[in-house]
Motif scaffolding. Structure first.
Motif, PDB file in Angstrom:
ATOM      1  N   GLN A  78       0.835  -1.198   0.000  1.00  0.00           N
ATOM      2  CA  GLN A  78       0.000   0.000   0.000  1.00  0.00           C
ATOM      3  C   GLN A  78       0.869   1.247   0.000  1.00  0.00           C
ATOM      4  OE1 GLN A  78      -2.957  -0.884  -0.585  1.00  0.00           O
ATOM      5  NE2 GLN A  78      -3.394   1.265  -0.958  1.00  0.00           N
ATOM      6  N   SER A  79       1.966   1.185   0.805  1.00  0.00           N
ATOM      7  CA  SER A  79       2.874   2.327   0.881  1.00  0.00           C
ATOM      8  C   SER A  79       3.534   2.569  -0.483  1.00  0.00           C
ATOM      9  CB  SER A  79       3.915   2.050   1.964  1.00  0.00           C
ATOM     10  OG  SER A  79       4.980   2.929   1.853  1.00  0.00           O
ATOM     11  N   MET A  80       3.937   1.472  -1.144  1.00  0.00           N
ATOM     12  CA  MET A  80       4.565   1.623  -2.471  1.00  0.00           C
ATOM     13  C   MET A  80       3.570   2.233  -3.456  1.00  0.00           C
ATOM     14  SD  MET A  80       6.980  -1.649  -3.176  1.00  0.00           S
ATOM     15  CE  MET A  80       6.376  -3.008  -2.256  1.00  0.00           C
ATOM     16  N   LEU A  81       2.310   1.773  -3.381  1.00  0.00           N
ATOM     17  CA  LEU A  81       1.307   2.270  -4.324  1.00  0.00           C
ATOM     18  C   LEU A  81       0.998   3.743  -4.080  1.00  0.00           C
ATOM     19  CD1 LEU A  81      -1.147  -0.776  -4.507  1.00  0.00           C
ATOM     20  CD2 LEU A  81       0.616  -0.108  -6.146  1.00  0.00           C
ATOM     21  N   GLN A  82       0.982   4.118  -2.783  1.00  0.00           N
ATOM     22  CA  GLN A  82       0.682   5.518  -2.455  1.00  0.00           C
ATOM     23  C   GLN A  82       1.793   6.435  -2.969  1.00  0.00           C
ATOM     24  OE1 GLN A  82      -0.058   6.114   1.724  1.00  0.00           O
ATOM     25  NE2 GLN A  82       0.275   8.322   1.478  1.00  0.00           N
ATOM     26  N   ILE A  83       3.035   6.031  -2.718  1.00  0.00           N
ATOM     27  CA  ILE A  83       4.154   6.849  -3.202  1.00  0.00           C
ATOM     28  C   ILE A  83       4.150   6.847  -4.735  1.00  0.00           C
ATOM     29  CG2 ILE A  83       6.687   7.015  -3.290  1.00  0.00           C
ATOM     30  CD1 ILE A  83       6.597   5.981  -0.357  1.00  0.00           C
ATOM     31  N   GLY A  84       3.797   5.704  -5.316  1.00  0.00           N
ATOM     32  CA  GLY A  84       3.700   5.608  -6.778  1.00  0.00           C
ATOM     33  C   GLY A  84       2.676   6.586  -7.320  1.00  0.00           C
ATOM     34  N   ALA A  85       1.535   6.700  -6.638  1.00  0.00           N
ATOM     35  CA  ALA A  85       0.477   7.604  -7.102  1.00  0.00           C
ATOM     36  C   ALA A  85       0.970   9.045  -7.066  1.00  0.00           C
ATOM     37  CB  ALA A  85      -0.767   7.433  -6.235  1.00  0.00           C
ATOM     38  N   GLU A  86       1.730   9.387  -5.982  1.00  0.00           N
ATOM     39  CA  GLU A  86       2.261  10.761  -5.879  1.00  0.00           C
ATOM     40  C   GLU A  86       3.267  11.030  -7.000  1.00  0.00           C
ATOM     41  OE1 GLU A  86       3.818  11.043  -1.894  1.00  0.00           O
ATOM     42  OE2 GLU A  86       1.844  10.519  -1.074  1.00  0.00           O
ATOM     43  N   LEU A  87       4.144  10.040  -7.241  1.00  0.00           N
ATOM     44  CA  LEU A  87       5.146  10.208  -8.309  1.00  0.00           C
ATOM     45  C   LEU A  87       4.466  10.375  -9.666  1.00  0.00           C
ATOM     46  CD1 LEU A  87       7.807   7.490  -7.416  1.00  0.00           C
ATOM     47  CD2 LEU A  87       8.184   9.947  -7.530  1.00  0.00           C
ATOM     48  N   LEU A  88       3.441   9.554  -9.893  1.00  0.00           N
ATOM     49  CA  LEU A  88       2.731   9.605 -11.180  1.00  0.00           C
ATOM     50  C   LEU A  88       2.122  10.990 -11.384  1.00  0.00           C
ATOM     51  CD1 LEU A  88       1.525   8.052 -13.674  1.00  0.00           C
ATOM     52  CD2 LEU A  88      -0.486   7.666 -12.257  1.00  0.00           C
ATOM     53  N   ALA A  89       1.452  11.489 -10.330  1.00  0.00           N
ATOM     54  CA  ALA A  89       0.795  12.794 -10.443  1.00  0.00           C
ATOM     55  C   ALA A  89       1.828  13.878 -10.737  1.00  0.00           C
ATOM     56  CB  ALA A  89       0.028  13.094  -9.161  1.00  0.00           C
ATOM     57  N   GLN A  90       2.964  13.848  -9.981  1.00  0.00           N
ATOM     58  CA  GLN A  90       4.008  14.882 -10.179  1.00  0.00           C
ATOM     59  C   GLN A  90       4.582  14.821 -11.589  1.00  0.00           C
ATOM     60  OE1 GLN A  90       7.070  13.899  -7.402  1.00  0.00           O
ATOM     61  NE2 GLN A  90       5.807  14.388  -5.614  1.00  0.00           N
ATOM     62  N   LYS A  91       4.896  13.622 -12.034  1.00  0.00           N
ATOM     63  CA  LYS A  91       5.569  13.481 -13.331  1.00  0.00           C
ATOM     64  C   LYS A  91       4.630  13.852 -14.475  1.00  0.00           C
ATOM     65  CE  LYS A  91       8.929  10.081 -11.885  1.00  0.00           C
ATOM     66  NZ  LYS A  91      10.139  10.774 -12.320  1.00  0.00           N
ATOM     67  N   LYS A  92       3.376  13.444 -14.333  1.00  0.00           N
ATOM     68  CA  LYS A  92       2.405  13.753 -15.379  1.00  0.00           C
ATOM     69  C   LYS A  92       2.235  15.270 -15.505  1.00  0.00           C
ATOM     70  CE  LYS A  92      -1.855  11.401 -16.577  1.00  0.00           C
ATOM     71  NZ  LYS A  92      -2.955  10.631 -16.016  1.00  0.00           N
ATOM     72  N   ALA A  93       2.101  15.929 -14.328  1.00  0.00           N
ATOM     73  CA  ALA A  93       1.920  17.379 -14.340  1.00  0.00           C
ATOM     74  C   ALA A  93       3.127  18.050 -14.967  1.00  0.00           C
ATOM     75  CB  ALA A  93       1.699  17.882 -12.918  1.00  0.00           C
ATOM     76  N   ALA A  94       4.345  17.570 -14.587  1.00  0.00           N
ATOM     77  CA  ALA A  94       5.570  18.188 -15.119  1.00  0.00           C
ATOM     78  C   ALA A  94       5.647  18.005 -16.634  1.00  0.00           C
ATOM     79  CB  ALA A  94       6.792  17.579 -14.448  1.00  0.00           C
ATOM     80  N   LEU A  95       5.291  16.834 -17.107  1.00  0.00           N
ATOM     81  CA  LEU A  95       5.374  16.569 -18.549  1.00  0.00           C
ATOM     82  C   LEU A  95       4.384  17.443 -19.314  1.00  0.00           C
ATOM     83  CD1 LEU A  95       5.722  12.684 -18.737  1.00  0.00           C
ATOM     84  CD2 LEU A  95       7.328  14.367 -19.652  1.00  0.00           C
TER      85      LEU A  95
END
Ligand code: HEM
Length: 374
Positions: free
Chosen positions: A82-99
Motif C-alpha cells: 500500500q505504501s509503495m502504491l501511495q508513493i507511486g500515485a504521488e510520483l505519477l501525479a508529479q511526473k504527469k503534471a511536469a510533462l
C-alpha cells in the motif's frame, strides 16, 4: 582492512539504482539519512533478513504468478505494498503534471508523442510519456492504476535479483583469487573510473565473468508455470517411466504445475562438460554448441528465463552488474571472512547466502575488503 556484509550493502545499492533509474525516486538507501525514507522502511519491514518468509510474501503480493507458494505475513506485506502504491500515485501525479506543463499543451486534447518535452529518462517518465501521447492506440493505453501497479513489481523484481548476482560474483572471485586478479587487471587498464555503457560492454573478461556468474549462480534458481490447457512437451531424449515404457514426450493436463529448474539446466554436465559445477569464466571464450539449444532469452543460459514472460529488465540488469563489478573490483580486493564451506544458498524466489551455524542472523555474505594494491 574492514569486514562488512556485502549482501546488505549491495541490496541497498540496488534499491537506490532501481529507485533512480526506474522512477526518479531517491530511496537514499546507502545514506544514513535514508533510514527515515517511508518506502525504504516499508521494504525493510518485509525484506528483513531475520524473517526470510516475508520476502516471498511481498513478491506474492506484487507478482500474481508467485501466489501459489504458501505465505505467512500477508498483512504486513499488504501494508508495505500500500505504501509503495501511495508513493507511486504521488510520483505519477508529479511526473504527469511536469510533462504536461513542459509540453505547454495541457487541455488541448492530447499530445503527439514527438512533441512531449521533459528531460527525465527514468522508466516511469518514459511510460507516462508513451501513455499520454495522443497517437497511441486507445487499446494500448494504461489506466493510472495500471501504471502505478508496475511500481512494486519493478522495485522487487529489479533489485533483489541484481544484488544477489553481484554478491555471488564477489563470492566466486573471493574464492578464486587468480580470476579476481585477472579481472582487476583488465578493469584497471581502462583509463576512466566512469566508463560509458559501450566501454563497459567492450571488456571481454568482465563479460565472461558476468556470464559465468549468471550460469553458476542464477539469482532465480527455479521458476514455475501452471498449464492453462492440456498440452504435450516434446523431449530431446526419450526416458523410461516407472512401468518400463519408453516416452519421448510428457503429457500435461490443464492445471498442472510445472517446475522450471533454471540452475540445474545451467549446470548440466551433458551441456557444459565435467567441470560444469566449477566457476571458470574462460569457458565463455568458446561455449559448447549444445548450449545454443537452451531456450533462454539471453546468453545460452536460463537465468532470465525465456518466452513472453522472460525478465523484462535483463538488459538493464546486465549493465548494472557490469557497472557495479567494474567499480568495486577495480578499487577493492575481496576476501571471504568465513571458510567457503560455511557459505550455503537459501532460495526464497531469489537465492541468497546463509552462513552455516549463523542462520539466526539471516542472509549475509561477510567479506574482508581492502583497497586494491598496485
Ligand atoms: C541479474 C539480474 C536479474 C535476474 C537474474 C532476473 C531474472 C528474472 C527472471 C528469472 C524472471 C522470470 C520470473 C518468472 O516469471 O518466473 C524475471 C522477471 C522479471 N524481471 Fe528480472 N531479473 C534481473 C533483473 C531485473 C531488473 C534490473 C529488472 C527491472 C529493471 C527486472 C524486472 C523484471 C520484471 C518486471 C519481471 C516480471 C516480468 C513478467 O512477469 O512479465 N529484472 N526476472
Amino acid at each position: 582492512m574492514t569486514q562488512i556484509d556485502i549482501l546488505e550493502g549491495l541490496n541497498q545499492m540496488a534499491l537506490d539504482v532501481i529507485g533512480l533509474a526506474g522512477f526518479g525516486y531517491s530511496f537514499d538507501a546507502l545514506a544514513p539519512s535514508g533510514k527515515n525514507n517511508p518506502l525504504r522502511s516499508a521494504l525493510n519491514e518485509i525484506l528483513n533478513p531475520a524473517a526470510p518468509s516475508s520476502r516471498l510474501a511481498l513478491i506474492q503480493a506484487s507478482i500474481p504468478f508467485f501466489q501459489w507458494v504458501p505465505n505467512q505475513r500477508k498483512r504486513k506485506v499488504l501494508v508495505a505494498r500500500q505504501s509503495m502504491l501511495q508513493i507511486g500515485a504521488e510520483l505519477l501525479a508529479q511526473k504527469k503534471a511536469a510533462l504536461l506543463t513542459a509540453s505547454e499543451n495541457e487541455g488541448k486534447g492530447g499530445i503527439p508523442s514527438n512533441e512531449i518535452d521533459g528531460s527525465e529518462r527514468d522508466l516511469l517518465t518514459l511510460l507516462i510519456k508513451a501513455n499520454i501521447a495522443n497517437d497511441l492506440p486507445e487499446n494500448q493505453r494504461l489506466s493510472d492504476d495500471e501504471v502505478i501497479a508496475q511500481i512494486p513489481t519493478f522495485i522487487i523484481a529489479g533489485h533483489e535479483t541484481s544484488a544477489s548476482a553481484v554478491t555471488w560474483c564477489l563470492f566466486a572471485l573471493s574464492i578464486n583469487v587468480n580470476i579476481q586478479d585477472k579481472l582487476r587487471k583488465e578493469l584497471r587498464a581502462v583509463s576512466t573510473e566512469t566508463p560509458t555503457m559501450d566501454e563497459l560492454m567492450a571488456l571481454p573478461y568482465l563479460d565472461c565473468v558476468l556470464r559465468e556468474t549468471l550460469r553458476l549462480y542464477p539469482p532465480v534458481a527455479t521458476s514455475a508455470r501452471q498449464a492453462m490447457k492440456d498440452d504435450v512437451i516434446p523431449l530431446n531424449k526419450p526416458y523410461v517411466d516407472t512401468q518400463g515404457n519408453i516416452s519421448d514426450s510428457i503429457q500435461i493436463r490443464a492445471g498442472d504445475h510445472i517446475i522450471i529448474p533454471i540452475a540445474a539446466i545451467n549446470q548440466m554436465k551433458e551441456i557444459w562438460g565435467d567441470d560444469a559445477e566449477e566457476f571458470r569464466p574462460e569457458r565463455w571464450d568458446s561455449p559448447p554448441s549444445a548450449a545454443t539449444g537452451i531456450p533462454g532469452v539471453w546468453g545460452n543460459v536460463l537465468s532470465f528465463l525465456g518466452g513472453p514472460r522472460a525478465c523484462i529488465g535483463y538488459r538493464f540488469g546486465l549493465v548494472e552488474f557490469k557497472a557495479l563489478v567494474f567499480t568495486l573490483v577495480r578499487a577493492f580486493e575481496f576476501e571471504l571472512a568465513v571458510p567457503k564451506e560455511q557459505v550455503t544458498k537459501k532460495s526464497l524466489v531469489v537465492v541468497k547466502p546463509v552462513i552455516i551455524g549463523r542462520g539466526e542472523k539471516g542472509n549475509q555474505m561477510p567479506m574482508f575488503i581492502r583497497p586494491a594494491r598496485g
